[in-house]
Write a protein that holds these residues in place. Sequence first.
Motif, PDB file in Angstrom:
ATOM      1  N   PHE A 246     -13.358 -49.332  74.953  1.00  0.00           N
ATOM      2  CA  PHE A 246     -13.275 -47.511  75.237  1.00  0.00           C
ATOM      3  C   PHE A 246     -14.254 -47.462  75.982  1.00  0.00           C
ATOM      4  O   PHE A 246     -15.422 -48.392  76.041  1.00  0.00           O
ATOM      5  N   SER A 247     -13.801 -46.161  76.796  1.00  0.00           N
ATOM      6  CA  SER A 247     -15.519 -45.691  77.923  1.00  0.00           C
ATOM      7  C   SER A 247     -15.925 -43.679  77.473  1.00  0.00           C
ATOM      8  O   SER A 247     -15.283 -43.265  77.277  1.00  0.00           O
ATOM      9  N   LEU A 248     -17.478 -43.729  77.744  1.00  0.00           N
ATOM     10  CA  LEU A 248     -17.171 -42.477  77.650  1.00  0.00           C
ATOM     11  C   LEU A 248     -18.048 -42.484  78.898  1.00  0.00           C
ATOM     12  O   LEU A 248     -19.084 -43.120  79.072  1.00  0.00           O
ATOM     13  N   ALA A 249     -18.814 -41.041  78.907  1.00  0.00           N
ATOM     14  CA  ALA A 249     -19.076 -40.471  79.896  1.00  0.00           C
ATOM     15  C   ALA A 249     -19.879 -38.942  80.125  1.00  0.00           C
ATOM     16  O   ALA A 249     -19.387 -38.550  78.976  1.00  0.00           O
ATOM     17  N   LEU A 250     -21.050 -38.954  80.117  1.00  0.00           N
ATOM     18  CA  LEU A 250     -21.250 -37.027  80.184  1.00  0.00           C
ATOM     19  C   LEU A 250     -21.745 -36.659  81.589  1.00  0.00           C
ATOM     20  O   LEU A 250     -22.890 -37.922  82.017  1.00  0.00           O
ATOM     21  N   ASP A 251     -21.870 -35.668  81.993  1.00  0.00           N
ATOM     22  CA  ASP A 251     -22.038 -34.934  82.916  1.00  0.00           C
ATOM     23  C   ASP A 251     -23.179 -34.282  83.561  1.00  0.00           C
ATOM     24  O   ASP A 251     -23.676 -33.575  81.929  1.00  0.00           O
ATOM     25  N   SER A 252     -23.782 -33.619  84.267  1.00  0.00           N
ATOM     26  CA  SER A 252     -25.013 -32.735  84.187  1.00  0.00           C
ATOM     27  C   SER A 252     -25.020 -31.755  83.836  1.00  0.00           C
ATOM     28  O   SER A 252     -25.952 -31.383  83.703  1.00  0.00           O
ATOM     29  N   THR A 253     -23.570 -31.084  83.324  1.00  0.00           N
ATOM     30  CA  THR A 253     -23.721 -29.948  82.730  1.00  0.00           C
ATOM     31  C   THR A 253     -23.913 -29.855  81.097  1.00  0.00           C
ATOM     32  O   THR A 253     -23.936 -28.751  79.939  1.00  0.00           O
ATOM     33  N   GLY A 254     -23.603 -31.303  80.596  1.00  0.00           N
ATOM     34  CA  GLY A 254     -23.803 -31.709  79.435  1.00  0.00           C
ATOM     35  C   GLY A 254     -22.426 -31.906  78.901  1.00  0.00           C
ATOM     36  O   GLY A 254     -21.977 -32.627  77.468  1.00  0.00           O
ATOM     37  N   ALA A 255     -21.313 -32.075  79.825  1.00  0.00           N
ATOM     38  CA  ALA A 255     -20.081 -32.318  79.037  1.00  0.00           C
ATOM     39  C   ALA A 255     -19.649 -33.864  78.562  1.00  0.00           C
ATOM     40  O   ALA A 255     -20.147 -34.876  79.459  1.00  0.00           O
ATOM     41  N   LEU A 256     -18.966 -33.807  77.624  1.00  0.00           N
ATOM     42  CA  LEU A 256     -18.618 -35.224  77.464  1.00  0.00           C
ATOM     43  C   LEU A 256     -17.166 -35.867  77.702  1.00  0.00           C
ATOM     44  O   LEU A 256     -16.483 -34.588  76.997  1.00  0.00           O
ATOM     45  N   TYR A 257     -16.840 -36.925  78.021  1.00  0.00           N
ATOM     46  CA  TYR A 257     -15.379 -37.501  78.248  1.00  0.00           C
ATOM     47  C   TYR A 257     -15.634 -38.848  77.664  1.00  0.00           C
ATOM     48  O   TYR A 257     -16.016 -39.245  77.485  1.00  0.00           O
ATOM     49  N   GLY A 258     -14.449 -39.100  77.396  1.00  0.00           N
ATOM     50  CA  GLY A 258     -13.905 -39.981  76.673  1.00  0.00           C
ATOM     51  C   GLY A 258     -11.943 -40.479  76.913  1.00  0.00           C
ATOM     52  O   GLY A 258     -11.928 -39.641  77.757  1.00  0.00           O
ATOM     53  N   TRP A 259     -11.997 -41.879  76.733  1.00  0.00           N
ATOM     54  CA  TRP A 259     -11.477 -42.649  77.364  1.00  0.00           C
ATOM     55  C   TRP A 259     -10.699 -44.325  77.105  1.00  0.00           C
ATOM     56  O   TRP A 259     -11.823 -44.887  76.821  1.00  0.00           O
ATOM     57  N   GLY A 260      -9.849 -44.317  76.674  1.00  0.00           N
ATOM     58  CA  GLY A 260      -9.622 -46.382  76.355  1.00  0.00           C
ATOM     59  C   GLY A 260      -8.646 -46.090  74.882  1.00  0.00           C
ATOM     60  O   GLY A 260      -7.492 -44.881  74.796  1.00  0.00           O
ATOM     61  N   SER A 261      -9.150 -46.803  74.343  1.00  0.00           N
ATOM     62  CA  SER A 261      -7.968 -46.505  72.837  1.00  0.00           C
ATOM     63  C   SER A 261      -8.881 -46.418  72.123  1.00  0.00           C
ATOM     64  O   SER A 261     -10.330 -46.021  71.549  1.00  0.00           O
TER      65      SER A 261
END
Length: 674
Positions: A299-314
């Motif tokens: 799985f992978s995670l990402a954080l943007d410049s506004t503080g929002a968190l995103y996830g994808w994968g298993s």
Amino acid sequence: MSQNVYGFGWNDTQAICYNEMEEISVPTRIDELSDQGILDIKASFEISIFQLLDGTFLEYGRNREEPGLLEIPTKKKITSWCSGRMHSIFQDEDGKLFVTGRNANGQLGLGDQEKVEGVVELKYFQEQSIQIAYYGAHEKNSFFVTSKGKMYACGQSSLIKLLLQDTPAYLTTPTLLETDMDHFITRVWTGCEAKHGFYETQDQKLVVYGTNISGQLGINSTDQITSAKEITTFRNKGKIKQITLSLSCSTVLLENGSVYSSGSFTTNGQGKSINSTKFQRIDKLKGKSIIQIAGGAMFSLALDSTGALYGWGSIKWGRFIKNVGQDQQPEPIEIKINSLSKINPKLIHLHSSCWHSFIWSTPDLSLINDFQNLYQKKYSTDFAISNLKCHQLLIKIRTGLDPKKVKDIIETNSFPLDEINSFLNWVYTGAIPFKIEPLSQICSLLEIKDFTKKSLQKDIELLYSDKESMDFSIIVSDENDVEDESENKKNENENEQENENEKEIEKEKENEKENEKEKKNENEKDNENENEIEVEKEKKKKKKKGKEKEKEKEKEKGKGKRRFWKFGRKKKENKNKKLSGEIYVHKLILLARSGLFREMFLSIQDSSNQVKDYTGKSIEAIELLIQFLYTNQIDLSKLKKNKKLHLELENAQDYYQLSPNSLFGDYIKQINFN
């Protein structure tokens, strides 16, 4: 110190927290960690290691009943560290390396495959006088990049053999990798479950090696390679910021905020999971300005410049969202964490291990760094304990005692200078020395309780409300006040000149009267010249009347100027801006945090307890600036409806020469007036 630490994923070894839960679905605040003052987190398959603000390391996991203290055998500060699947590597400020964890494949580089207890020093590079600039811990390997661009490796040969010919089954000592390509290597990228690897070169080339069964190498095929291979995908797209390697996927974050992925979790933007054999930009993250990424086993995670968190994968292995009948989340989905939305994104951090992840916020350390600098350079010290210079105010707030009493207790007990120095270092930085016993003895004598958890920043914040101990004031004057002062001074000069002119006029009148008397006497004596005198007299009268009229005009002008000077210029009313005032502060705070005041106090040797501020900044702007200097926080609610105040603060940052590591500018840039 209150902060937010969230964990999610598998907890069967108690690597996230100590409770009976085997798994934690969706990010959950871990209360037992949120009050520890955590600076950094690295996790592996069955453990998690937490670096605290005071420099100590805690280890969770291995089914322990409570956290273990990880003691690293160095007196120097640990500047960097990383974790692989089951081992970790640390480096101190002198460049020495330390290792811990599993060693069955020789991945610790100690020359054997024996079990290791605790943390031990990896002496190979020190003995060879080799300086390590970058390193990474893989599944069963360790990689080290030297300051001269060469790469060493140790551990199982299955991955290393692509970079080194005639490799034995295990390399238990770091070995130089002689690749076919003559590269100056700068960074190496690894992953806890990955069976492939990447490294970067000084000329920004990206080289890949290892397993490629899912297309994770991004070489536009699933063919296995027999040696390292350069890929050119990112040559013209931008500079690489971060790379995460999962079991069957590779994700690349560029400095411009765009994210690319290759392997089994790449998506085509239509919500369908596909196996891509080349790097594609993730459509769902376009326009998000991603600043961090993290990757677990699947799985992978990402954080943007506004503080929002995103996830994808298993979802099964990542546990970043609730599993509602689907095991895969093929494209990024936003993960809501409300308490992190109000925090500066630069203070938020991500880390994922094989099966669990953490997201946490760290305090702004600029205040602590400034006081550490104050201690090292001994700015304006006004006190001494056994000839070691310090500041009375800081001693008082950190111990709660009169500085003279602290001095008497320490000197009476004849502590060695190095132990007193450790105590003062704690006073200024909050850092705990490697040998904690002497500090414990001093703090025990001073009746300081729980000194290991006492926060310097919290103590400085208390000063913000301590009005009685404030010893300095800033006189804030609006730029209009300065204009009024200069205008009044100008009017005063004009009035003085006018008074001089009036005196001259009176003097001339007296002279004229005397002349008239003399002329009258002359006329009486000399009747023969009477007609001539009368004619001359008429001429002089006309001339005198002309002069008097001119002086009357000048006098009228002068009266107008006096009236302006007397009543002053009426200022425009502005209900949102206080024009002037006096702000009380501590000289020590200004000295530590502002280059402007440091120059004033040290170079100019200004001994006064006041300073005038004619910068045109309102008192509200100066008050918010002072609030930040004490607390590292800004009351953003005062800025949201006042764009002018917002701009004043931006200008104030440069004018007052705040510390370069200050996040003051980042706080005020969070305001959006659209």
